[in-house]
Design a protein around this motif. Sequence first.
Motif, mmCIF file in Angstrom:
data_model
loop_
_atom_site.group_PDB
_atom_site.id
_atom_site.type_symbol
_atom_site.label_atom_id
_atom_site.label_comp_id
_atom_site.label_asym_id
_atom_site.label_seq_id
_atom_site.Cartn_x
_atom_site.Cartn_y
_atom_site.Cartn_z
ATOM 1 N N LEU A 53 0.842 -1.189 0.000
ATOM 2 C CA LEU A 53 0.000 0.000 0.000
ATOM 3 C C LEU A 53 0.877 1.239 0.000
ATOM 4 O O LEU A 53 1.834 1.334 0.767
ATOM 5 N N ARG B 86 -0.546 -4.189 3.179
ATOM 6 C CA ARG B 86 -1.989 -4.013 3.356
ATOM 7 C C ARG B 86 -2.426 -4.708 4.634
ATOM 8 O O ARG B 86 -1.834 -5.691 5.066
ATOM 9 N N SER B 87 -3.466 -4.212 5.231
ATOM 10 C CA SER B 87 -3.940 -4.795 6.481
ATOM 11 C C SER B 87 -4.431 -6.226 6.283
ATOM 12 O O SER B 87 -4.310 -7.062 7.181
#
Length: 131
Positions: free
Chosen positions: A62, A78-79
């Motif tokens: 990200l 990214r989460s």
Amino acid sequence: MSVFLGFSFFRFHRRRNKILAIYETFLTSSKRRLHPLEIGRESGMHTIDVIKVLSSTPEIFLKVPGAGSQGVNLYALRSSVVVQSSDAVVAYINRLARRDRILYYSLIILVLAAIVVVGLRSITFVRYLFA
């Protein structure tokens, strides 16, 4: 053939090792966000290669705006990738690389088949003209 009409093809083909090296750099780092220079130093890759990989794989990495008015872009995982185990992420990357490899070689085979068909049709056309 990486960009055609705004679409990126074969992003994971031949980049799997670089993606995994950057992913391991994020896992071993104590910071959540990293600059491409830091990633390049820790992974031993050139900064341009790091930037290409980071920008071409938004499913994993990200782009995060940096602090201050310098306009520096940092990157983070990214989460959805952070919460998964590393084995699951490696399997995901391997699956996408395998898919890209299959598409790549299928496209080559289709182009070669089309060339063979056109060549055979031209032979019969030439025989028809001179017979």
